[in-house]
Design a protein around this motif. Structure first.
Motif, short mmCIF file in Angstrom:
data_model
loop_
_atom_site.label_atom_id
_atom_site.label_comp_id
_atom_site.label_asym_id
_atom_site.label_seq_id
_atom_site.Cartn_x
_atom_site.Cartn_y
_atom_site.Cartn_z
N MET A 1 29.98 33.84 39.79
CA MET A 1 30.96 34.71 40.42
C MET A 1 32.37 34.32 40.03
SD MET A 1 31.05 37.25 42.44
CE MET A 1 31.86 38.05 43.74
N LEU A 2 32.63 33.02 39.94
CA LEU A 2 33.96 32.53 39.56
C LEU A 2 34.31 32.97 38.14
CD1 LEU A 2 36.44 30.84 40.21
CD2 LEU A 2 35.22 28.86 39.31
N ILE A 3 33.36 32.92 37.24
CA ILE A 3 33.59 33.31 35.85
C ILE A 3 33.95 34.80 35.77
CG2 ILE A 3 32.51 33.59 33.59
CD1 ILE A 3 30.98 31.01 34.15
N ILE A 4 33.26 35.61 36.54
CA ILE A 4 33.53 37.05 36.52
C ILE A 4 34.95 37.31 37.03
CG2 ILE A 4 32.91 39.27 37.56
CD1 ILE A 4 29.99 38.30 37.48
N ASN A 5 35.36 36.62 38.10
CA ASN A 5 36.71 36.79 38.61
C ASN A 5 37.76 36.34 37.60
OD1 ASN A 5 35.92 37.88 41.05
ND2 ASN A 5 35.84 35.91 42.09
N LEU A 6 37.53 35.22 36.93
CA LEU A 6 38.46 34.74 35.92
C LEU A 6 38.58 35.73 34.76
CD1 LEU A 6 37.67 30.91 35.79
CD2 LEU A 6 39.71 32.02 36.70
N LEU A 7 37.44 36.24 34.32
CA LEU A 7 37.47 37.23 33.24
C LEU A 7 38.23 38.49 33.68
CD1 LEU A 7 33.88 36.94 31.76
CD2 LEU A 7 36.03 36.22 30.70
N GLY A 8 38.07 38.89 34.94
CA GLY A 8 38.80 40.04 35.46
C GLY A 8 40.30 39.81 35.44
N PHE A 9 40.75 38.60 35.85
CA PHE A 9 42.18 38.29 35.83
C PHE A 9 42.72 38.25 34.40
CE2 PHE A 9 41.45 36.38 40.14
CZ PHE A 9 42.27 37.27 40.83
N VAL A 10 41.94 37.72 33.48
CA VAL A 10 42.36 37.69 32.08
C VAL A 10 42.52 39.12 31.56
CG1 VAL A 10 41.63 37.09 29.74
CG2 VAL A 10 41.44 35.40 31.57
N LEU A 11 41.57 39.97 31.87
CA LEU A 11 41.63 41.36 31.43
C LEU A 11 42.84 42.07 32.03
CD1 LEU A 11 40.34 43.66 29.85
CD2 LEU A 11 38.95 44.16 31.84
N ILE A 12 43.11 41.85 33.30
CA ILE A 12 44.29 42.45 33.94
C ILE A 12 45.57 41.96 33.25
CG2 ILE A 12 45.68 42.47 36.05
CD1 ILE A 12 42.97 42.47 37.59
N GLY A 13 45.63 40.66 32.93
CA GLY A 13 46.79 40.10 32.23
C GLY A 13 46.98 40.73 30.86
N LEU A 14 45.90 40.94 30.13
CA LEU A 14 45.99 41.57 28.81
C LEU A 14 46.47 43.02 28.92
CD1 LEU A 14 42.81 40.17 27.06
CD2 LEU A 14 45.18 39.66 26.50
N ILE A 15 46.01 43.72 29.92
CA ILE A 15 46.44 45.11 30.12
C ILE A 15 47.93 45.15 30.44
CG2 ILE A 15 46.23 47.10 31.67
CD1 ILE A 15 43.20 46.44 31.80
N ILE A 16 48.39 44.27 31.32
CA ILE A 16 49.81 44.22 31.67
C ILE A 16 50.64 43.90 30.43
CG2 ILE A 16 51.55 42.90 32.95
CD1 ILE A 16 49.48 42.73 35.22
N TRP A 17 50.19 42.92 29.65
CA TRP A 17 50.92 42.56 28.42
C TRP A 17 50.97 43.76 27.47
CZ3 TRP A 17 49.16 42.32 23.33
CH2 TRP A 17 50.09 41.83 22.42
N TRP A 18 49.86 44.40 27.23
CA TRP A 18 49.79 45.48 26.24
C TRP A 18 50.66 46.68 26.62
CZ3 TRP A 18 48.38 46.06 21.43
CH2 TRP A 18 48.20 47.34 20.93
N PHE A 19 50.62 47.09 27.90
CA PHE A 19 51.32 48.31 28.28
C PHE A 19 52.75 48.09 28.75
CE2 PHE A 19 46.93 49.83 28.49
CZ PHE A 19 47.06 50.98 27.74
#
Length: 122
Positions: A1-19
């Protein structure tokens, strides 16, 4: 569960950076032809600065086979051009007025901007 949450935060960070945080490359020219490569989800350069009143040719070369990259459109100028794969497509623009003219694919995932500067503009 922790890994899924970390991956979600990384994905959110990448989206914020990109847009919102990503700064595209800029090319400043006074006249002539500007080569623009369409590859890996971006126009390169994504910002082109030109002087008002000068004709300019934007030469798009599409290296991305994504269907989204097949068309470039300048909504403010009423232009839409199909971009063939691995071939230059020239768009000739005559004497534009000062201002910002965004360009994009039809889904607006690929985005760029033509900045036309007049006398006294920064």
């Amino acid at each position: 569960m922790l890994i899924i949450n970390l991956l979600g935060f990384v994905l959110i960070g990448l989206i914020i950076w990109w847009f919102w945080l990503y700064k595209p490359s800029t090319t400043a020219v006074t006249k002539g032809t500007v080569p623009i490569t369409v590859e890996n989800g971006v126009y390169s350069p994504a910002q082109v600065r030109v002087q008002a009143g000068e004709p300019i040719i934007l030469s798009f070369v599409r290296k991305d086979s994504s269907p989204c990259s097949a068309i470039v459109q300048f909504d403010d100028l009423g232009l839409s051009e199909e971009l063939p794969l691995n071939k230059a497509q020239e768009i000739k623009l005559e004497s534009l007025k000062p201002g910002k003219y965004p360009f994009s694919c039809q889904m607006q995932m690929y985005r760029g901007e033509l900045i036309v500067e007049g006398q006294g503009n920064e």
